[in-house]
Scaffold this active site. Structure first.
Site, PDB file in Angstrom:
ATOM      1  N   HIS A  94      10.589   4.062  -9.847  1.00  0.00           N
ATOM      2  CA  HIS A  94      11.653   4.260 -10.845  1.00  0.00           C
ATOM      3  C   HIS A  94      11.200   5.341 -11.818  1.00  0.00           C
ATOM      4  O   HIS A  94      10.101   5.258 -12.373  1.00  0.00           O
ATOM      5  CB  HIS A  94      11.918   2.945 -11.583  1.00  0.00           C
ATOM      6  CG  HIS A  94      12.766   3.080 -12.820  1.00  0.00           C
ATOM      7  ND1 HIS A  94      13.893   3.863 -12.879  1.00  0.00           N
ATOM      8  CD2 HIS A  94      12.628   2.508 -14.052  1.00  0.00           C
ATOM      9  CE1 HIS A  94      14.420   3.766 -14.091  1.00  0.00           C
ATOM     10  NE2 HIS A  94      13.665   2.961 -14.815  1.00  0.00           N
ATOM     11  N   HIS A  96      12.549   8.369 -15.003  1.00  0.00           N
ATOM     12  CA  HIS A  96      13.544   8.780 -15.987  1.00  0.00           C
ATOM     13  C   HIS A  96      13.752  10.293 -15.848  1.00  0.00           C
ATOM     14  O   HIS A  96      13.712  11.024 -16.829  1.00  0.00           O
ATOM     15  CB  HIS A  96      13.091   8.431 -17.400  1.00  0.00           C
ATOM     16  CG  HIS A  96      13.005   6.965 -17.672  1.00  0.00           C
ATOM     17  ND1 HIS A  96      12.773   6.453 -18.933  1.00  0.00           N
ATOM     18  CD2 HIS A  96      13.120   5.891 -16.859  1.00  0.00           C
ATOM     19  CE1 HIS A  96      12.744   5.126 -18.887  1.00  0.00           C
ATOM     20  NE2 HIS A  96      12.954   4.768 -17.631  1.00  0.00           N
ATOM     21  N   TYR A 121      18.909  16.906   3.498  1.00  0.00           N
ATOM     22  CA  TYR A 121      17.685  16.166   3.223  1.00  0.00           C
ATOM     23  C   TYR A 121      17.919  14.940   2.349  1.00  0.00           C
ATOM     24  O   TYR A 121      17.281  13.904   2.540  1.00  0.00           O
ATOM     25  CB  TYR A 121      16.639  17.099   2.613  1.00  0.00           C
ATOM     26  CG  TYR A 121      16.290  18.199   3.579  1.00  0.00           C
ATOM     27  CD1 TYR A 121      15.444  17.953   4.656  1.00  0.00           C
ATOM     28  CD2 TYR A 121      16.866  19.462   3.465  1.00  0.00           C
ATOM     29  CE1 TYR A 121      15.169  18.941   5.584  1.00  0.00           C
ATOM     30  CE2 TYR A 121      16.595  20.460   4.387  1.00  0.00           C
ATOM     31  CZ  TYR A 121      15.746  20.192   5.447  1.00  0.00           C
ATOM     32  OH  TYR A 121      15.494  21.174   6.364  1.00  0.00           O
TER      33      TYR A 121
END
Length: 216
Positions: A94, A96, A121
């Site tokens: 994860h 940002h 892709y």
């Protein structure tokens, strides 16, 4: 060197690479990977991807009990949801990352297929990316939203927050989330310019040739 020692070092090496290239900053982002015994190694809460310590990664056993290392990221419900619903998940990342977050702020996105089909892709590495609504960071509802997808997505985009990607291993997950960010950057660079995306026939050819899970 044991397999777990190698995995600890790989997690920290790849996380630092993501940090050094500006894909997540400060103490943002989290990463986890399956161990050979069915447990997890997870980045601790409040840590920087640029300075992870292999010895201090949070260690969970196969029953998801914390058995070593520092306290884990507050986004554990998000990670656990991917592992519980996708049998092929060997790692979850994860970030940002700026461009994908920016794209999530624009109107007109398809929640069931967040990324525009600009290159083959992203389709090959991510399939369809689900756009989820805003949740407070650490809210267990994020994990519930991922569980609601019943394992049909390897990647989601948390609006106003950042992408989350599951892969067969930590390297695959990192490569896929980088592809997500690159595609979001392309979408922003071409936004409003009438860019030509892949046609339905071209998408179908890529999906068929590379055996991509593309069903709703």
């Amino acid at each position: 060197m044991t397999a777990e020692t190698r995995l600890r070092e790989e997690i920290c090496l790849l996380a630092k690479s993501l940090f050094d290239r500006g894909l997540t900053g400060g103490s943002t982002g989290n990463i986890s990977a399956r161990t050979d015994d069915g447990g997890l190694l997870v980045s601790p809460t409040g840590t920087s991807f640029g300075r992870l310590d292999p010895a201090r990664l949070s260690r969970f056993d196969a029953s998801m009990q914390l058995v070593g290392g520092d306290a884990p990221t507050k986004e554990m419900p998000l990670h656990e949801a991917f592992y519980d619903t996708r049998s092929t998940a060997g790692a979850v990342v994860h970030l940002h990352s700026c461009h994908s977050v920016a794209l999530s702020l624009l109107p007109g996105s398809d929640p069931d297929n967040f990324l525009p089909p600009l290159t083959p892709y992203a389709i090959m590495k991510l399939g369809k990316v689900q756009l989820l609504p805003f949740f407070r960071p650490g809210d267990p509802a994020m994990g519930q939203a991922v569980r609601g997808l019943a394992g049909k997505r390897s990647a989601v985009m948390l609006a106003h927050h950042g992408p989350v990607v599951a892969g067969k291993d930590v390297e695959a997950a990192c490569n896929a989330i980088e592809e997500l960010e690159d595609t979001a950057r392309l979408a922003l660079l071409t936004h409003g310019l009438g860019a030509r995306g892949l046609s339905s026939a071209q998408i179908s050819d890529v999906v068929t040739h590379f055996n991509v899970d593309w069903e709703d």
